[in-house]
Design a protein around this motif. Structure first.
Motif, PDB file in Angstrom:
ATOM      1  N   ARG A 190       0.834  -1.207   0.000  1.00  0.00           N
ATOM      2  CA  ARG A 190       0.000   0.000   0.000  1.00  0.00           C
ATOM      3  C   ARG A 190       0.869   1.258   0.000  1.00  0.00           C
ATOM      4  N   CYS A 191       1.998   1.171   0.703  1.00  0.00           N
ATOM      5  CA  CYS A 191       2.919   2.303   0.706  1.00  0.00           C
ATOM      6  C   CYS A 191       3.473   2.544  -0.693  1.00  0.00           C
ATOM      7  N   LEU A 192       3.817   1.475  -1.391  1.00  0.00           N
ATOM      8  CA  LEU A 192       4.314   1.592  -2.765  1.00  0.00           C
ATOM      9  C   LEU A 192       3.262   2.251  -3.651  1.00  0.00           C
ATOM     10  N   LEU A 193       2.013   1.805  -3.535  1.00  0.00           N
ATOM     11  CA  LEU A 193       0.942   2.406  -4.337  1.00  0.00           C
ATOM     12  C   LEU A 193       0.776   3.885  -3.990  1.00  0.00           C
ATOM     13  N   ALA A 194       0.860   4.216  -2.712  1.00  0.00           N
ATOM     14  CA  ALA A 194       0.716   5.606  -2.297  1.00  0.00           C
ATOM     15  C   ALA A 194       1.804   6.481  -2.914  1.00  0.00           C
ATOM     16  N   VAL A 195       3.035   5.972  -2.947  1.00  0.00           N
ATOM     17  CA  VAL A 195       4.131   6.730  -3.551  1.00  0.00           C
ATOM     18  C   VAL A 195       3.838   6.994  -5.021  1.00  0.00           C
ATOM     19  N   LEU A 196       3.371   5.960  -5.739  1.00  0.00           N
ATOM     20  CA  LEU A 196       3.062   6.126  -7.166  1.00  0.00           C
ATOM     21  C   LEU A 196       1.906   7.103  -7.368  1.00  0.00           C
ATOM     22  N   ARG A 227      14.460   4.634  -6.690  1.00  0.00           N
ATOM     23  CA  ARG A 227      13.821   5.589  -5.782  1.00  0.00           C
ATOM     24  C   ARG A 227      12.802   4.870  -4.898  1.00  0.00           C
ATOM     25  N   LEU A 228      12.040   3.951  -5.472  1.00  0.00           N
ATOM     26  CA  LEU A 228      11.055   3.196  -4.701  1.00  0.00           C
ATOM     27  C   LEU A 228      11.746   2.342  -3.628  1.00  0.00           C
ATOM     28  N   ILE A 229      12.844   1.722  -4.012  1.00  0.00           N
ATOM     29  CA  ILE A 229      13.588   0.904  -3.048  1.00  0.00           C
ATOM     30  C   ILE A 229      14.112   1.756  -1.903  1.00  0.00           C
ATOM     31  N   ASP A 230      14.639   2.918  -2.246  1.00  0.00           N
ATOM     32  CA  ASP A 230      15.165   3.832  -1.228  1.00  0.00           C
ATOM     33  C   ASP A 230      14.078   4.244  -0.243  1.00  0.00           C
ATOM     34  N   LEU A 231      12.875   4.526  -0.751  1.00  0.00           N
ATOM     35  CA  LEU A 231      11.784   4.976   0.114  1.00  0.00           C
ATOM     36  C   LEU A 231      11.225   3.839   0.963  1.00  0.00           C
ATOM     37  N   LEU A 232      11.044   2.682   0.352  1.00  0.00           N
ATOM     38  CA  LEU A 232      10.400   1.575   1.069  1.00  0.00           C
ATOM     39  C   LEU A 232      11.297   0.966   2.145  1.00  0.00           C
ATOM     40  N   TRP A 233      12.591   0.968   1.920  1.00  0.00           N
ATOM     41  CA  TRP A 233      13.491   0.334   2.892  1.00  0.00           C
ATOM     42  C   TRP A 233      14.402   1.338   3.599  1.00  0.00           C
ATOM     43  N   ASP A 234      14.142   2.620   3.389  1.00  0.00           N
ATOM     44  CA  ASP A 234      14.840   3.666   4.126  1.00  0.00           C
ATOM     45  C   ASP A 234      16.356   3.513   4.064  1.00  0.00           C
ATOM     46  N   ASP A 235      16.887   3.413   2.872  1.00  0.00           N
ATOM     47  CA  ASP A 235      18.335   3.369   2.613  1.00  0.00           C
ATOM     48  C   ASP A 235      19.011   2.057   3.017  1.00  0.00           C
ATOM     49  N   ARG A 245      -7.998  14.491   6.115  1.00  0.00           N
ATOM     50  CA  ARG A 245      -8.614  13.675   7.167  1.00  0.00           C
ATOM     51  C   ARG A 245      -7.609  13.345   8.270  1.00  0.00           C
ATOM     52  N   GLY A 246      -6.422  13.901   8.164  1.00  0.00           N
ATOM     53  CA  GLY A 246      -5.368  13.618   9.133  1.00  0.00           C
ATOM     54  C   GLY A 246      -4.018  13.711   8.462  1.00  0.00           C
ATOM     55  N   GLU A 247      -2.999  13.179   9.126  1.00  0.00           N
ATOM     56  CA  GLU A 247      -1.653  13.221   8.575  1.00  0.00           C
ATOM     57  C   GLU A 247      -1.560  12.319   7.353  1.00  0.00           C
ATOM     58  N   PRO A 248      -0.991  12.808   6.243  1.00  0.00           N
ATOM     59  CA  PRO A 248      -0.918  11.992   5.023  1.00  0.00           C
ATOM     60  C   PRO A 248      -0.225  10.650   5.262  1.00  0.00           C
ATOM     61  N   GLY A 299       6.168   5.241   7.990  1.00  0.00           N
ATOM     62  CA  GLY A 299       6.715   5.723   9.254  1.00  0.00           C
ATOM     63  C   GLY A 299       6.893   7.221   9.230  1.00  0.00           C
ATOM     64  N   GLU A 300       7.266   7.767  10.383  1.00  0.00           N
ATOM     65  CA  GLU A 300       7.364   9.218  10.512  1.00  0.00           C
ATOM     66  C   GLU A 300       8.385   9.811   9.545  1.00  0.00           C
ATOM     67  N   ARG A 301       9.547   9.189   9.410  1.00  0.00           N
ATOM     68  CA  ARG A 301      10.581   9.742   8.529  1.00  0.00           C
ATOM     69  C   ARG A 301      10.119   9.729   7.077  1.00  0.00           C
ATOM     70  N   LEU A 302       9.486   8.631   6.666  1.00  0.00           N
ATOM     71  CA  LEU A 302       9.015   8.536   5.288  1.00  0.00           C
ATOM     72  C   LEU A 302       7.865   9.510   5.043  1.00  0.00           C
ATOM     73  N   ARG A 303       6.995   9.675   6.024  1.00  0.00           N
ATOM     74  CA  ARG A 303       5.900  10.642   5.862  1.00  0.00           C
ATOM     75  C   ARG A 303       6.459  12.047   5.658  1.00  0.00           C
TER      76      ARG A 303
END
Length: 447
Positions: free
Chosen positions: A27-33, A45-53, A130-133, A139-143
């Motif tokens: 779902r996070c991957l879909l949200a990024v797209l 870029r997707l790998i970097d975001l999903l696994w936080d480096d 409706r709240g924080e995206p 997680g907080e860092r990715l948000r």
């Protein structure tokens, strides 16, 4: 299909929830797209975001697997995830993405001069939150990485809505609405200025001054700086009881009709009124010198001058909200017609202007119906099939009647260098449009 990113991630079709992505990371991957809809997001870029480096060795294969599952889940609803240039993109389609809609509404609101229309657009935009995206998929860092721009745009929208509301005199509402936001962002000086102004206009001068003092102390303690110049000036004006702070400035030479500012009637003919602005066409623009600021203003004006019926005004305004692009196009066309008509009326030798006006008049004539009004008199009216161009065609009918009437030769232009308003003068002796509205006498500042 509706994708909701401004808060907990949700997908809906015809109002019903649709389960998409069995895993949080999918779902996070879909949200990024979706946040980058219409643009390619590189696999790296997707790998970097999903696994936080810190990606696993199988990260690329996992992304490919996730995309495959998402494609299968979304295909029945006509949503396509395309592979392009070693990346993926959600292609444009009929689906709705609240983050994109928010950005579009906020962008439109920023270009609107009318405070009522600006407030409405910002209300629509901020109502999507409706709240924080991505609150439940990242997680907080990715948000922060993904939603930082949206969060900043939201704060800016709140600030600009507050300023528009202050222009409408809604100071009590502003004072209440900004309290929780200032608790979260106490050093946001534009928010502070808006709430100080709201408090002052609500008769709470002491509270406004205390808010300034607490903000100044906080800025010094946390950032080692003084309040910016605008905030210091506002504070100084409050200390000295500047009367300009007591109420929002209204447009000059205007009347309020419903929620719209319209120009005073000075010419005696609707086609001339359409050409006239609050402060005329000459000299430097005065506050409110452009009355044709929004489609709502155009529709309300046409109803106010009895060119269209009030129930038609309501219908057109509702349609304009549903079809903003068409409304903007109709408004642009009306402004072009106004400029050409003004030229045509002030310079009868201008063939280009007459040809442009005649083209709109002929379109209006082809799309007209002959109806009888409540007064028993029959008249030509634009057909409802003209849609959002109906007010423009109503004005074109009126302009055609004037251009075919001998009164056309009695049109005068106000001789004030600050004006240029058009008016009818059968006596042939007048030089000014009307007493005190020609721009020759400027209103004192603060009146």
């Amino acid at each position: 299909m509706d994708f909701q990113l401004l808060g907990p991630f949700a997908v809906r079709h015809e109002g019903r929830p649709v389960p998409v992505g069995s895993r949080r990371q999918e779902r996070c991957l879909l949200a990024v797209l979706l946040l980058h809809a219409g643009r390619v997001v590189a696999t790296e870029r997707l790998i970097d975001l999903l696994w936080d480096d810190i990606p696993p060795a199988s990260a690329r294969a996992t992304v490919h697997t996730y995309v495959g599952r998402l494609r299968a889940a979304l295909k029945p609803y006509g949503v396509t995830i395309a592979s392009k240039h070693d990346g993926y993109a959600v292609e444009h389609g009929q689906h709705r993405i609240d983050a994109q809609e928010f950005t579009s509404l906020a962008g439109r609101a920023a270009t609107v001069a009318d405070p009522a229309e600006r407030t409405r657009l910002y209300d629509d935009a901020l109502g999507l939150w409706r709240g924080e995206p991505l609150a439940d998929v990242a997680g907080e860092r990715l948000r922060t990485r993904l939603g930082g721009r949206l969060a900043e745009l939201r704060l800016s929208a709140v600030e600009q809505r507050a300023e528009a509301q202050l222009a409408l005199g809604l100071h009590d509402r502003v004072a209440a609405d900004l309290t929780p936001l200032l608790d979260e962002h106490p050093t946001r000086e534009r928010l502070v200025a808006a709430r100080m102004t709201a408090l002052y206009r609500s008769g709470r001068q002491a509270d406004a001054l205390r808010l300034y003092d607490s903000t100044r102390t906080l800025l010094a303690a946390e950032l080692g700086i003084e309040p910016n110049r605008d905030l210091r000036t506002l504070h100084d004006r409050m200390l000295h009881g500047d009367p300009r702070l007591d109420r929002p400035p209204g447009p000059v030479y205007a009347v309020r009709v419903g929620d719209q500012w319209l120009p005073w009637s000075t010419s005696g003919h609707p086609a001339l009124e359409f050409c006239n602005t609050y402060a005329g066409w000459g000299g430097d623009p005065l506050p409110g010198s452009e009355w044709l600021r929004s489609y709502a203003a155009l529709a309300v004006w046409a109803g106010h001058l009895d060119l269209i019926e009030e129930r038609t005004v309501t219908r057109l305004r509702d349609q304009a909200v549903r079809q903003p692009a068409e409304a903007a196009a109709a408004l642009d066309e009306a402004r072009r017609f106004r400029t050409d008509l003004y030229t045509c009326l002030t310079d009868p030798r201008d063939g280009r202007a007459f040809k442009a006006v005649a083209g709109v008049v002929e379109d209006a004539a082809r799309l007209s119906v002959f109806t009888r009004g409540e007064d028993g008199l029959a008249r030509w009216r634009p057909s409802p099939s003209t849609g959002l161009r109906l007010p423009l065609y109503a004005v074109a009918h009126n302009a055609a009647e004037l251009l075919a009437d001998a009164r056309r030769f009695t049109i005068r232009t106000c001789s004030s260098p600050d004006c240029g308003w058009l008016f009818l003068d059968e006596s042939g002796r007048r030089r000014w449009c009307s007493l005190a509205t020609c721009g020759a006498k400027r209103m004192p500042e603060g009146c």
